[in-house]
Design a protein around this motif. Structure first.
Motif, PDB file in Angstrom:
ATOM      1  N   HIS A  98       0.863  -1.189   0.000  1.00  0.00           N
ATOM      2  CA  HIS A  98       0.000   0.000   0.000  1.00  0.00           C
ATOM      3  C   HIS A  98       0.896   1.235   0.000  1.00  0.00           C
ATOM      4  N   VAL A  99       0.684   2.136  -0.938  1.00  0.00           N
ATOM      5  CA  VAL A  99       1.473   3.370  -1.009  1.00  0.00           C
ATOM      6  C   VAL A  99       0.534   4.560  -0.829  1.00  0.00           C
ATOM      7  N   PHE A 100       1.002   5.576  -0.090  1.00  0.00           N
ATOM      8  CA  PHE A 100       0.177   6.732   0.263  1.00  0.00           C
ATOM      9  C   PHE A 100       0.903   8.039  -0.062  1.00  0.00           C
ATOM     10  N   LYS A 101       0.143   9.021  -0.455  1.00  0.00           N
ATOM     11  CA  LYS A 101       0.618  10.408  -0.422  1.00  0.00           C
ATOM     12  C   LYS A 101       0.092  11.010   0.872  1.00  0.00           C
ATOM     13  N   LEU A 102       0.959  11.118   1.860  1.00  0.00           N
ATOM     14  CA  LEU A 102       0.529  11.573   3.177  1.00  0.00           C
ATOM     15  C   LEU A 102       0.307  13.072   3.244  1.00  0.00           C
ATOM     16  N   GLY A 103       1.011  13.826   2.417  1.00  0.00           N
ATOM     17  CA  GLY A 103       0.923  15.274   2.520  1.00  0.00           C
ATOM     18  C   GLY A 103       1.637  15.769   3.767  1.00  0.00           C
ATOM     19  N   THR A 104       1.001  16.675   4.501  1.00  0.00           N
ATOM     20  CA  THR A 104       1.648  17.298   5.660  1.00  0.00           C
ATOM     21  C   THR A 104       0.976  16.909   6.983  1.00  0.00           C
ATOM     22  N   LYS A 105       0.200  15.832   6.966  1.00  0.00           N
ATOM     23  CA  LYS A 105      -0.533  15.415   8.171  1.00  0.00           C
ATOM     24  C   LYS A 105       0.396  15.247   9.369  1.00  0.00           C
ATOM     25  N   TYR A 106       1.493  14.528   9.201  1.00  0.00           N
ATOM     26  CA  TYR A 106       2.397  14.263  10.319  1.00  0.00           C
ATOM     27  C   TYR A 106       3.430  15.375  10.496  1.00  0.00           C
ATOM     28  N   SER A 107       3.894  15.940   9.411  1.00  0.00           N
ATOM     29  CA  SER A 107       4.920  16.980   9.529  1.00  0.00           C
ATOM     30  C   SER A 107       4.369  18.228  10.219  1.00  0.00           C
ATOM     31  N   GLU A 108       3.120  18.582   9.946  1.00  0.00           N
ATOM     32  CA  GLU A 108       2.530  19.740  10.623  1.00  0.00           C
ATOM     33  C   GLU A 108       2.322  19.451  12.104  1.00  0.00           C
ATOM     34  N   ALA A 109       1.790  18.259  12.414  1.00  0.00           N
ATOM     35  CA  ALA A 109       1.522  17.917  13.811  1.00  0.00           C
ATOM     36  C   ALA A 109       2.800  17.841  14.628  1.00  0.00           C
ATOM     37  N   MET A 110       3.906  17.410  13.983  1.00  0.00           N
ATOM     38  CA  MET A 110       5.147  17.171  14.722  1.00  0.00           C
ATOM     39  C   MET A 110       6.236  18.199  14.405  1.00  0.00           C
ATOM     40  N   LEU A 113      13.570  25.072   5.766  1.00  0.00           N
ATOM     41  CA  LEU A 113      13.635  26.458   5.298  1.00  0.00           C
ATOM     42  C   LEU A 113      13.682  26.437   3.774  1.00  0.00           C
ATOM     43  N   ASP A 114      12.747  27.155   3.134  1.00  0.00           N
ATOM     44  CA  ASP A 114      12.719  27.196   1.673  1.00  0.00           C
ATOM     45  C   ASP A 114      13.729  28.203   1.135  1.00  0.00           C
ATOM     46  N   GLU A 115      13.664  28.450  -0.187  1.00  0.00           N
ATOM     47  CA  GLU A 115      14.637  29.342  -0.822  1.00  0.00           C
ATOM     48  C   GLU A 115      14.613  30.748  -0.251  1.00  0.00           C
ATOM     49  N   LYS A 116      13.466  31.158   0.320  1.00  0.00           N
ATOM     50  CA  LYS A 116      13.329  32.503   0.886  1.00  0.00           C
ATOM     51  C   LYS A 116      13.619  32.525   2.384  1.00  0.00           C
ATOM     52  N   GLY A 117      14.008  31.375   2.918  1.00  0.00           N
ATOM     53  CA  GLY A 117      14.282  31.314   4.344  1.00  0.00           C
ATOM     54  C   GLY A 117      13.034  31.169   5.193  1.00  0.00           C
ATOM     55  N   GLU A 118      11.915  30.807   4.578  1.00  0.00           N
ATOM     56  CA  GLU A 118      10.661  30.649   5.313  1.00  0.00           C
ATOM     57  C   GLU A 118      10.470  29.186   5.722  1.00  0.00           C
ATOM     58  N   ARG A 119       9.906  28.981   6.903  1.00  0.00           N
ATOM     59  CA  ARG A 119       9.674  27.630   7.424  1.00  0.00           C
ATOM     60  C   ARG A 119       8.423  27.023   6.787  1.00  0.00           C
ATOM     61  N   ARG A 120       8.557  25.810   6.270  1.00  0.00           N
ATOM     62  CA  ARG A 120       7.419  25.114   5.652  1.00  0.00           C
ATOM     63  C   ARG A 120       7.419  23.643   6.078  1.00  0.00           C
ATOM     64  N   PRO A 121       6.232  23.064   6.253  1.00  0.00           N
ATOM     65  CA  PRO A 121       6.177  21.643   6.607  1.00  0.00           C
ATOM     66  C   PRO A 121       6.601  20.768   5.432  1.00  0.00           C
ATOM     67  N   MET A 122       7.346  19.720   5.725  1.00  0.00           N
ATOM     68  CA  MET A 122       7.731  18.780   4.671  1.00  0.00           C
ATOM     69  C   MET A 122       6.506  17.999   4.191  1.00  0.00           C
ATOM     70  N   ILE A 123       6.506  17.677   2.927  1.00  0.00           N
ATOM     71  CA  ILE A 123       5.428  16.902   2.321  1.00  0.00           C
ATOM     72  C   ILE A 123       5.879  15.443   2.278  1.00  0.00           C
ATOM     73  N   MET A 124       5.025  14.537   2.771  1.00  0.00           N
ATOM     74  CA  MET A 124       5.464  13.162   3.002  1.00  0.00           C
ATOM     75  C   MET A 124       4.736  12.134   2.129  1.00  0.00           C
ATOM     76  N   GLY A 125       5.441  11.037   1.882  1.00  0.00           N
ATOM     77  CA  GLY A 125       4.847   9.847   1.283  1.00  0.00           C
ATOM     78  C   GLY A 125       5.151   8.652   2.161  1.00  0.00           C
ATOM     79  N   CYS A 126       4.335   7.612   2.070  1.00  0.00           N
ATOM     80  CA  CYS A 126       4.490   6.419   2.904  1.00  0.00           C
ATOM     81  C   CYS A 126       4.242   5.191   2.031  1.00  0.00           C
ATOM     82  N   TYR A 127       5.066   4.141   2.197  1.00  0.00           N
ATOM     83  CA  TYR A 127       5.031   3.009   1.270  1.00  0.00           C
ATOM     84  C   TYR A 127       5.253   1.708   2.051  1.00  0.00           C
ATOM     85  N   GLY A 128       4.192   0.920   2.228  1.00  0.00           N
ATOM     86  CA  GLY A 128       4.283  -0.293   3.033  1.00  0.00           C
ATOM     87  C   GLY A 128       4.151  -1.558   2.191  1.00  0.00           C
ATOM     88  N   LEU A 129       4.905  -2.595   2.572  1.00  0.00           N
ATOM     89  CA  LEU A 129       4.832  -3.892   1.892  1.00  0.00           C
ATOM     90  C   LEU A 129       4.942  -4.986   2.945  1.00  0.00           C
TER      91      LEU A 129
END
Length: 571
Positions: free
Chosen positions: A410-422, A427-443
């Motif tokens: 099962h593979v998922f596009k998690l988005g920012t569900k966990y990165s925002e919570a945790m 820091l992006d190119e402008k030095g601004e803080r942004r949540p990482m976008i995540m994927g999850c892949y289980g076998l």
């Protein structure tokens, strides 16, 4: 390896508590042993198959750009509190305390630990993307563990996680991991199909399951043989309702006396109408109150689709004891006209249709000529029904097929569900803080091995696909004559020298016992050396899949078997 020096203990009787064929055959074949409900020891033969699958998985993960690490099985509760899942996960989460009364969990999954790991190591967009995987033991305290390795409490899983600075980067890795999964199951010679899936408790914006097709599969899988569209039954859609003729004018709403017709089939028979021309009313209880769902009379409501549309945590059929007070109508005669339900949904198959026949909210009464927007407020439309075999494919219009399948990946596009919570940010190119976008892949490692058995077996035992068979070849000595043992030993040693995974059955047992054990365990190829054939300068060989016996000189048989094994390895 010689049988007499290996740890193999086959069983003649089916274990009393085994309930699926993979569990029965793997226990009888001396591959697994039950220790407690949903907890198994992998015996040497079973472990070899697991390790061979793990090797394939590692190769494909490396090819997809994922790097291996190993996270702890026991995780501190603080991480689960931080993500919000400590309260939400439920009783499947095994919660434990150490000697200092601190809370821990035996990890059923590792989103929290990997998120903490990456947030502490990655701070800049220049360090992204990151793609990490592990092969680890997990534990989920299933209320009813069953089906051997396919629904155990303790299990081996490959789980991977990726971290990105953009959706485009996630999409790229997601496709690479999907391709890796497809290659993995093809290399295992498993008949499988990737399908669109619901994200479930993991969450996220999109997901795909990989299903091994087997008659014993728990899940229904919808697929199109023409365009390779695939989805599990919870997610599948169709073109079933397009281009159907409708009567032109609306008629006036009128009551219909329908005594003793509590089911849609009863109503259809009484009114002499096909159930496709009637409207079925379903009522569900949610944390936000009762919801009415209207579907065509010949279709079934899909609770997963309804739950996702509503965005609720709980969705259950409204109990009979609450029915009339919540809806305004009795069970079997409930309908949308004058209902007390504050929210009414209707399947998109009903959109544009006129003159519905619905429950009349009175005993023994239905109403004909009902039109939404005129006789009751326009409902919310959506896809709320389950696809049937033969429905047209949503992509190409050809007939859909439904198979049984076992979910192995099962593979998922998690988005920012966990990165925002945790607070896993960069820091992006402008030095601004942004949540990482995540994927999850289980076998599921053990689950895939068991699924291979479910897919390929007969009345005598397992028929292993060559890539994950515990041994590729078994050499069987039939009798204790000196020339028989000498020839069998020579073939065995030459196969080893060629790099073939071979087991030499050198036991002092009757031929029937040896052959039954070989069939039960399911070695893909067998070479049998007996006095009768050897007197003619020949030995016997056969494939497990058809057991068609062939004879040849030892050197020729040896060469042919080596050729077949190498061909299977590169298939």
């Amino acid at each position: 390896m010689r049988w007499t020096r290996y740890f193999i203990n086959t069983l003649r009787e089916v274990p009393a508590d085994a309930d699926v064929i993979s569990q029965k055959l793997m226990m009888r074949g001396g591959m697994i042993r039950k220790v407690a409900a949903g907890i198994y020891t992998y015996l040497p033969l079973g472990l070899r198959s697991v390790q061979k699958l793990e090797a394939i998985v590692r190769e494909e993960m490396t090819r997809a750009g994922s790097t291996e690490l190993l996270m702890p099985a026991i995780q501190p509760a603080e991480l689960w509190v931080e993500s919000g899942r400590w309260q939400k996960y439920g009783k499947e989460l095994l919660r434990i305390k150490d000697r200092h009364e601190r809370d821990f969990v035996f990890g059923p999954t590792h989103e929290e630990v990997i998120t903490e790991t990456v947030r502490d190591a990655v701070s800049s967009y220049r360090q992204l993307p990151v793609n990490l995987y592990q092969i680890q033991t997990k534990f989920r305290d299933e209320v009813r563990p069953r089906f051997g390795l396919m629904r155990g409490r303790e299990f081996i899983m490959k789980d991977a996680y990726s971290f990105h600075s953009s959706r485009e980067s996630l999409d790229e890795t997601y496709e690479a991991m999907r391709d890796a999964y497809g290659r993995t199951f093809r290399r295992c010679a498993l008949d499988h199909v990737p399908v669109e899936a619901d994200t479930g408790n993991i969450g996220g914006s999109a997901s795909h399951e990989f299903m091994v097709l087997a008659q014993s599969g728990e899940d229904a899988v919808v697929s199109c043989p023409s365009c390779r569209y695939g989805a599990n039954i919870e997610k599948a859609t169709s073109r079933f309702f397009e281009d159907e003729p409708e009567p032109a004018p609306m008629t006036e709403m009128a009551p219909l006396h329908t005594p003793g017709t509590k089911t849609i089939d009863d109503v259809g028979a009484f009114l002499k109408k096909p159930t496709s021309r009637l409207v079925k009313t379903l009522v569900f209880d949610t944390e936000n109150g009762p919801v009415m769902v209207l579907v065509r009379g010949d279709r079934e409501g899909n609770e997963i689709k309804i739950k996702n549309f509503l965005g609720v945590n709980t969705l259950e059929m409204l109990p009979d004891t609450k029915f009339e007070a919540a809806t305004g109508g009795p069970v079997g005669y409930c309908g949308p006209v004058g209902t007390k339900c504050k929210r009414v949904l209707a399947d998109s198959s009903l959109k544009g249709r006129k003159d519905w026949v619905v429950g009349g909210n009175k005993p023994d009464t239905h109403i004909g000529g009902v039109n939404p927007g005129r006789d009751f407020p326009e409902p919310e439309y959506g896809d709320f029904t389950t696809v049937f075999a033969g429905d047209p494919c949503p992509r190409c219009g050809n007939k859909l097929e439904i198979h049984r399948g076992i979910e192995v990946g099962h593979v998922f596009k998690l988005g920012t569900k966990y990165s925002e919570a945790m607070n896993c940010v960069y820091l992006d190119e402008k030095g601004e803080r942004r949540p990482m976008i995540m994927g999850c892949y289980g076998l599921g490692i053990g689950r895939t091995v068991a699924a291979a058995v479910e897919q390929s077996h007969d009345g005598d035992g397992i028929i292993w696909p060559m890539p994950i068979a515990p041994f590729e070849v078994v050499v069987t000595s039939v009798g204790r004559e000196e020339n028989v043992l000498a020839t069998a030993t020579e073939i065995y040693e030459k196969l080893q020298a060629e790099g073939i995974e071979v087991l030499f059955d050198d036991r002092d047992e009757r031929p029937g016992v040896k052959f039954k054990d070989a069939d039960l365990i399911g070695f893909p190829l067998r070479i049998a050396v007996g006095a009768r054939s050897l007197a003619n300068g020949q030995v016997e060989w056969s494939f497990r899949r058809d057991r068609a016996k062939q004879l040849g000189e030892p050197a020729a048989v040896l060469a042919r078997v080596v050729e077949e094994v190498r061909k299977a390895r590169t298939a």
